[in-house]
Design a protein around this motif. Structure first.
Motif, mmCIF file in Angstrom:
data_model
loop_
_atom_site.group_PDB
_atom_site.id
_atom_site.type_symbol
_atom_site.label_atom_id
_atom_site.label_comp_id
_atom_site.label_asym_id
_atom_site.label_seq_id
_atom_site.Cartn_x
_atom_site.Cartn_y
_atom_site.Cartn_z
ATOM 1 N N LEU A 90 0.937 -1.219 0.154
ATOM 2 C CA LEU A 90 -0.104 -0.181 -0.080
ATOM 3 C C LEU A 90 0.832 1.171 0.009
ATOM 4 N N GLY A 91 1.815 1.081 0.748
ATOM 5 C CA GLY A 91 2.727 2.346 0.792
ATOM 6 C C GLY A 91 3.534 2.534 -0.616
ATOM 7 N N ALA A 92 4.001 1.411 -1.063
ATOM 8 C CA ALA A 92 4.628 1.706 -2.272
ATOM 9 C C ALA A 92 3.705 2.242 -3.437
ATOM 10 N N ILE A 93 2.370 1.532 -3.492
ATOM 11 C CA ILE A 93 1.499 2.124 -4.457
ATOM 12 C C ILE A 93 1.207 3.464 -4.243
ATOM 13 N N GLN A 94 0.984 4.026 -3.037
ATOM 14 C CA GLN A 94 0.698 5.411 -2.828
ATOM 15 C C GLN A 94 1.948 6.629 -3.054
ATOM 16 N N SER A 95 3.055 5.899 -2.909
ATOM 17 C CA SER A 95 4.357 6.696 -3.516
ATOM 18 C C SER A 95 4.146 6.954 -5.004
ATOM 19 N N ILE A 96 3.286 6.145 -5.830
ATOM 20 C CA ILE A 96 3.214 6.344 -7.430
ATOM 21 C C ILE A 96 2.375 8.072 -7.593
ATOM 22 N N PRO A 97 3.009 8.734 -8.167
ATOM 23 C CA PRO A 97 2.289 9.879 -8.532
ATOM 24 C C PRO A 97 1.027 9.862 -9.150
ATOM 25 N N GLY A 98 -0.157 10.543 -8.594
ATOM 26 C CA GLY A 98 -1.444 10.420 -9.008
ATOM 27 C C GLY A 98 -1.984 10.550 -10.547
ATOM 28 N N GLU A 99 -0.880 11.665 -10.897
ATOM 29 C CA GLU A 99 -1.164 12.105 -12.302
ATOM 30 C C GLU A 99 -1.127 11.052 -13.183
ATOM 31 N N LEU A 100 -0.241 10.067 -13.045
ATOM 32 C CA LEU A 100 -0.248 8.794 -13.938
ATOM 33 C C LEU A 100 -1.285 8.236 -14.099
ATOM 34 N N TYR A 101 -1.883 8.221 -12.992
ATOM 35 C CA TYR A 101 -3.322 7.286 -12.932
ATOM 36 C C TYR A 101 -4.452 8.140 -13.980
ATOM 37 N N GLU A 102 -4.249 9.482 -13.689
ATOM 38 C CA GLU A 102 -5.147 10.333 -14.430
ATOM 39 C C GLU A 102 -5.160 10.139 -15.839
ATOM 40 N N ALA A 103 -3.556 10.238 -16.358
ATOM 41 C CA ALA A 103 -3.301 10.347 -17.615
ATOM 42 C C ALA A 103 -3.621 8.883 -18.202
ATOM 43 N N ALA A 104 -3.391 7.958 -17.363
ATOM 44 C CA ALA A 104 -3.773 6.474 -18.168
ATOM 45 C C ALA A 104 -5.364 6.476 -18.157
ATOM 46 N N GLU A 105 -6.214 7.138 -17.429
ATOM 47 C CA GLU A 105 -7.541 7.115 -17.511
ATOM 48 C C GLU A 105 -8.002 7.745 -18.735
ATOM 49 N N LEU A 106 -7.397 8.950 -18.959
ATOM 50 C CA LEU A 106 -7.637 9.637 -20.153
ATOM 51 C C LEU A 106 -7.458 9.065 -21.621
ATOM 52 N N ASP A 107 -6.173 8.230 -21.367
ATOM 53 C CA ASP A 107 -5.957 7.137 -22.194
ATOM 54 C C ASP A 107 -6.994 5.916 -22.621
ATOM 55 N N GLY A 108 -7.675 5.911 -21.608
ATOM 56 C CA GLY A 108 -8.652 4.698 -21.735
ATOM 57 C C GLY A 108 -8.338 3.548 -21.192
ATOM 58 N N ALA A 109 -7.257 3.556 -20.122
ATOM 59 C CA ALA A 109 -6.681 2.274 -19.650
ATOM 60 C C ALA A 109 -7.713 1.948 -18.684
ATOM 61 N N ASN A 110 -7.979 0.544 -18.523
ATOM 62 C CA ASN A 110 -8.854 0.055 -17.361
ATOM 63 C C ASN A 110 -8.023 -0.338 -16.233
ATOM 64 N N ARG A 111 -8.750 -0.808 -15.186
ATOM 65 C CA ARG A 111 -8.114 -1.017 -13.848
ATOM 66 C C ARG A 111 -7.034 -2.228 -13.896
ATOM 67 N N TRP A 112 -7.154 -3.046 -14.734
ATOM 68 C CA TRP A 112 -5.982 -3.983 -15.007
ATOM 69 C C TRP A 112 -4.881 -3.617 -15.734
ATOM 70 N N GLN A 113 -5.239 -2.960 -16.865
ATOM 71 C CA GLN A 113 -4.020 -2.062 -17.308
ATOM 72 C C GLN A 113 -3.317 -1.162 -16.722
ATOM 73 N N GLN A 114 -4.092 -0.619 -15.670
ATOM 74 C CA GLN A 114 -3.439 0.455 -14.855
ATOM 75 C C GLN A 114 -2.336 -0.298 -13.805
ATOM 76 N N PHE A 115 -3.012 -1.533 -13.380
ATOM 77 C CA PHE A 115 -2.175 -2.437 -12.494
ATOM 78 C C PHE A 115 -0.884 -2.735 -13.401
ATOM 79 N N ARG A 116 -1.239 -3.351 -14.375
ATOM 80 C CA ARG A 116 -0.180 -3.936 -15.173
ATOM 81 C C ARG A 116 0.921 -3.170 -15.561
ATOM 82 N N HIS A 117 0.640 -1.807 -15.895
ATOM 83 C CA HIS A 117 1.637 -0.993 -16.476
ATOM 84 C C HIS A 117 2.296 0.155 -15.507
ATOM 85 N N ILE A 118 1.406 0.433 -14.610
ATOM 86 C CA ILE A 118 1.882 1.463 -13.827
ATOM 87 C C ILE A 118 2.217 0.745 -12.365
ATOM 88 N N ILE A 119 1.313 0.185 -11.612
ATOM 89 C CA ILE A 119 1.442 -0.174 -10.197
ATOM 90 C C ILE A 119 2.715 -1.315 -10.064
#
Lengths: 437, 315
Positions: B200-229
Motif C-alpha cells: 500500500l505504501g509503495a502504491i501510494q508513492s506513485i504519483p496520482g497524475e499517472l493514473y489520471e493520464a492513464a484513465e484519459l488514455d482509456g486504460a482500465n483497472r487491470w491495465q493500470q495495474f499491469r503498466h503502472i502499479i
C-alpha cells in the motif's frame, strides 16, 4: 569497518567466548550442613519451584510462616517458574539460581557437585529417607525430594462400573477389552492421550519396572534394548498403540486439552488416563470445581501381574537441592529439611512421604487391599540411561517418540509398530555400543 | 545507519567551511570527527550486544560439544558440521517449508490484490485497511492459542462450517497434509497485513497524475495495474518475496505453539530448538542454526542475482 575486520573480530571474540562460558568450579564440593541451633540461623533465601498454583494461592507463604515459628530469623521468598526446565537451565549458567531449587533434568549427574551443595552421605541419609541414590554422586547425596510418586491409571470409578468392570484388569488384553466395554456401554471417551500437551505421554516411560516387577529395570535399559520382545517399554508402548489403533482414544488427539481433561475425567466424559499419583489431587480439585464427586477418581496399576500380584514403582518427584553458590547454605538446608520432614507437603498432596517410616497415603488404600507390591527402582544406572537417551535422540523422556507412536496408530503416519520399535531399539543399542567403546 | 550519519556530516562540512576558508583548529576538527560516533554509541552498543555478540557466541558453540549448562565444554572441531551433513534426515524437515512457500505465494497475491483495491477510492477503505493489518499486531503466541481452539474438534471452524450446512468430521491438525496446510493458512492470516501495508505504501508513492493520464488514455483497472502499479512497486515486491522465502525456511512460532512439531509439522527451526533444549546438544544445534543462516543468505543472494534491483523510472 570492512569485512575482513569484522571477521577478525568475530573469530577473536569467539575464542574469548569459549573461554568465558560456565560458572567455574570454585565452590565445587561445598556442603550444606544442617544447622544445630534454629535461633542462630539467619538470612533471606529464595526458593525456586514449579508449583505456580501454590505460590499464587498463598499456600507456600503459609508453609513459610510455619517454618518461621522454628527458624524466626530466616526469610523465605518464593519464585514460581511456569517453564521451569528451560528457564532454570539458562539461569544455571550464572551463580544466581536461587538458594533452594529443584534439580532440572538437564543437569548431568556427574555435574551435581559443581552446582549443588552436598546434603550428607548416602549411608547416613539412606537410613531415614527414600530415593537417596537418585541424586548420589561418589557416595554423597545432593538432592532430596519432598514427595514420592507412583505411575498409574487415573480412572473414573463410576464410568468403569457402568461399563460392568469391577476388577482391575490384569493383562493388557483385558485392559483393552474393558476399554471396549466402556466405549460400547457408556458415552465416555475410554482413554485420553493428551497428545497436544505432549508431556503426559512421557509418563508411559514409567511403565518401566512395573511389568516384570524388577527393581533393576533401569539397569536393564542401560545395558540392553528397551524394546526387545517382552521388555517393559515394549509392553507399555504396544498397549498405547493398541488403545489408539482400536479407536479407544479421543477422536482428535492433536487438539486435546490438558487443563480441560481434568474436569472431563472428573465428570465421567473421559474414563482413563495414564499419569501418576501426583495428578490425583489435581483431578480431585477439578472434580470439586466441576461439581462432581472427588471420590469417583480412582487409581489403578499397570495391567500386568508377576506371580499373581500387581507391581508399582515408587520414585522421587523433583529433587530439591541447595545452590552451591548460596550465601546462606545453613538457612537453605534448614528450609529443605523442614519442608521434607515437617511441612506436611507430601500429605497435603496425597503423595508418598520421602520418609521411610511414614505410612502410605489413604488414597492408596485399594493398593494395600489388593496387595499391590511397591518397589523402588535401583537408579545406579540412571545417569547412563539419560546419556544414551539424549545422545541417540530417541527421547524416552520427551513427547516426540510417543506422539509419533500415536500418529502411527491412528494412521496419520505410515509404517508398522514393529518396524518403529525396531528402529528405536537399533538407535538405542548402537549408541550404547558407541558410548561403551 | 552508518551511511546516513556519514553523509550528514559530509554535507555539513562545506556549509560550515564557506565563511572561513582557513582550516578549522585541530580540536574542532577532532570534535567534528567524533560527533557522529558519539551519536552512534547507543545504537552500536545495542546492535553489538544483542545481535553480533550472540551470533559470535553461537558460532563458537557450534565447534564444541556443550550441553547448554555444564561448566565443561570441549572443542570438537568440525564434528558437529560433519554430523549435520551426514544425517540426511535432519534436512528432510525442509519439505515442510514447501507448505509455507506455497502459502507465501498466496499471501503475496492476496496482499497485492487488497493493496491495489484499497489504494483506489473505496467506501470504508480505512476500516478495511485496519482489518487487514490488525492480525499482524497480535502476539504470535496468542495467535497460536486462538487458532488451537479454532481448529479443535467441534471448534470455531467446525461450527462456522456447520452454519453453512457442512458438518465436517475432519481433524484439521490430524494428518501431516491437513495440519501443515492449516498452520500455513494461519501464517497467511498473520503476515498478510505486513505485506499489505508494504504494498500500500509503495502504491501510494506513485504519483496520482499517472493514473489520471492513464484513465484519459482509456486504460482500465487491470491495465493500470499491469503498466503502472506493478512496475512502480517492483523493489518492494522483490523485497517481499525475499522476506517470504526466508520466512518460509525459518517458520517456527506458529507450528511450535500449535503442534510442537507433532504429526509431521516439524520445521528446521523447531528441530534445532529440540536438539538444543530436549537433547541438550547446544553445540550441534548452534551448527544447525548457522547452516540455516547460511542457507538463507545464499537464497537471498541468488534472488538478488536473478532479479536485480533496478531503478524504477515510470515517467
Amino acid at each position: 569497518m570492512n569485512r575482513r575486520h569484522i571477521l577478525a573480530l568475530a573469530v577473536g571474540s569467539a575464542l574469548l567466548a569459549v573461554g568465558c562460558t560456565g560458572t567455574g568450579g570454585t565452590s565445587k564440593g561445598a556442603a550444606a550442613e544442617a544447622p544445630d541451633d534454629p535461633a542462630k540461623v539467619t538470612g533471606t533465601i529464595k526458593v525456586l519451584t514449579v508449583r505456580t498454583d501454590l505460590v499464587q494461592d498463598g499456600t507456600m507463604d503459609e508453609y513459610a510462616a510455619e517454618f518461621n515459628k522454628i527458624y524466626p530469623k530466616v526469610k523465605v521468598k518464593f519464585e514460581a517458574l511456569t517453564n521451569y526446565e528451560a528457564e532454570v537451565k539458562i539461569r544455571m549458567n550464572t551463580e544466581n539460581y536461587g538458594d533452594v531449587l529443584m534439580i532440572p533434568g538437564v543437569i548431568k549427574k556427574s555435574d551435581y557437585p559443581k552446582f549443588f551443595a552436598s546434603l550428607g552421605t548416602v549411608a547416613e541419609r539412606g537410613e531415614k529417607y527414600r530415593f537417596t541414590d537418585y541424586t548420589a554422586v561418589d557416595g554423597k547425596v545432593y538432592g532430596q525430594t519432598a514427595d514420592g510418586v507412583m505411575p498409574g491409571f487415573l480412572y473414573n470409578k463410576r464410568v468403569w462400573q457402568e461399563a460392568g468392570v469391577t476388577d482391575w484388569p490384569t493383562t493388557p488384553d483385558e485392559f483393552l477389552a474393558d476399554l471396549k466395554a466402556i466405549k460400547s456401554r457408556t458415552d465416555a471417551i475410554p482413554y485420553y492421550t493428551n497428545f497436544a500437551a505432549g508431556w503426559p505421554l512421557t509418563s508411559w516411560t514409567f511403565v518401566n519396572g512395573t511389568v516384570h516387577c524388577d527393581p533393576r529395570a533401569t539397569t536393564k535399559i542401560a545395558e540392553g534394548n528397551p524394546w526387545a520382545a517382552g521388555a517393559d517399554l515394549r509392553v507399555g508402548d504396544t498397549l498405547l498403540y493398541d488403545i489408539v489403533h482400536e479407536g479407544l482414544a479421543e477422536k482428535d488427539p492433536t487438539t486435546s486439552n490438558w487443563e480441560a481433561s481434568k474436569g472431563q475425567l472428573a465428570k465421567g466424559q473421559i474414563a482413563t488416563q495414564w499419569l501418576g499419583t501426583w495428578a490425583i489431587i489435581q483431578f480431585r480439585d477439578a472434580a470439586k470445581k466441576a461439581g462432581a464427586d472427588p471420590d469417583d477418581i480412582g487409581f489403578m496399576p499397570f495391567p500386568a501381574q508377576t506371580g499373581g500380584t500387581f507391581c508399582a514403582t515408587v520414585g522421587p518427584d523433583y529433587n530439591q537441592a541447595v545452590n552451591v553458590h548460596s550465601k546462606h547454605k545453613a538457612a537453605a538446608r534448614a528450609w529443605l529439611d523442614w519442608f521434607t520432614e515437617k511441612s506436611g507437603y507430601a500429605d497435603d498432596n496425597l503423595a508418598i512421604s520421602p520418609l521411610k517410616d511414614a505410612p502410605m497415603p489413604t488414597v492408596l488404600k485399594p493398593y494395600e487391599e489388593q496387595g499391590v507390591k511397591l518397589i523402588e527402582l535401583d537408579d545406579s544406572k540412571g545417569a547412563e540411561v539419560k546419556a544414551i537417551d539424549t545422545e541417540s535422540e530417541v527421547g524416552i523422556n520427551t513427547p516426540d517418540y510417543r506422539q509419533e507412536l500415536v500418529d502411527l496408530a491412528r494412521g496419520a503416519k505410515k509404517g508398522s509398530l514393529d518396524d518403529y520399535l525396531k528402529s528405536l531399539g537399533q538407535k538405542w543399542t548402537e549408541t550404547q555400543k558407541n558410548m561403551g567403546s | 545507519m552508518t551511511d546516513t550519519t556519514a553523509r550528514l556530516s559530509v554535507t555539513k562540512e562545506p556549509v560550515r567551511n564557506t565563511p572561513a576558508p582557513a582550516p578549522a583548529p585541530r580540536r574542532a576538527r577532532v570534535r567534528r570527527h567524533l560527533t557522529p560516533w558519539i551519536f552512534l554509541i547507543a545504537p552500536l552498543a545495542l546492535l553489538i550486544t544483542f545481535t553480533y555478540a550472540p551470533i559470535v557466541n553461537m558460532i563458537a558453540y557450534s565447534f564444541t560439544d556443550w550441553d547448554g549448562v555444564s561448566p565443561e565444554l570441549h572443542y570438537t572441531g568440525v564434528e558437529n558440521y560433519t554430523e549435520l551433513f551426514t544425517r540426511s534426515e535432519l534436512f528432510e524437515v525442509f519439505f515442510v517449508s514447501g507448505y509455507y512457500l506455497v502459502a507465501s505465494a498466496i499471501q503475496i497475491v492476496a496482499a497485492l490484490y487488497f493493496a491495489t483495491i484499497l489504494s483506489f477510492d473505496v467506501r470504508f477503505r480505512n476500516f478495511f485497511k485496519g482489518v487487514l493489518f490488525f492480525p499482524y499486531l497480535i502476539n504470535g503466541v496468542a495467535i497460536g492459542f486462538v487458532f488451537l481452539y479454532f481448529f479443535q474438534d467441534g471448534g470455531t471452524l467446525d461450527s462456522v462450517l456447520a452454519l453453512f450446512g457442512y458438518h465436517s468430521d475432519h481433524a484439521w491438525l490430524g494428518t501431516p497434509f491437513s495440519a501443515n496446510s492449516s498452520l500455513a493458512a494461519v501464517s497467511i492470516w498473520r503476515y498478510l497485513g505486513l505485506n499489505f501495508v508494504l504494498f500500500l505504501g509503495a502504491i501510494q508513492s506513485i504519483p496520482g497524475e499517472l493514473y489520471e493520464a492513464a484513465e484519459l488514455d482509456g486504460a482500465n483497472r487491470w491495465q493500470q495495474f499491469r503498466h503502472i502499479i506493478a512496475p512502480g512497486i517492483r523493489p518492494v515486491l522483490t523485497l517481499t518475496v525475499i522476506l517470504s522465502v526466508s520466512g518460509s525456511l525459518s517458520a517456527f512460532e506458529i507450528p511450535y505453539i500449535m503442534t510442537g512439531g507433532a504429526t509431521g509439522t516439524e520445521t528446521f527451526v523447531i528441530q534445532t530448538v529440540k536438539l538444543a533444549f530436549q537433547f541438550n546438544k547446544t553445540g550441534l544445534a548452534s551448527a544447525a542454526a548457522l547452516v540455516l543462516l547460511l542457507i538463507i543468505l545464499l537464497v537471498t543472494w541468488l534472488q538478488r542475482r536473478l532479479v536485480p534491483d533496478d531503478k524504477v523510472d515510470l515517467v
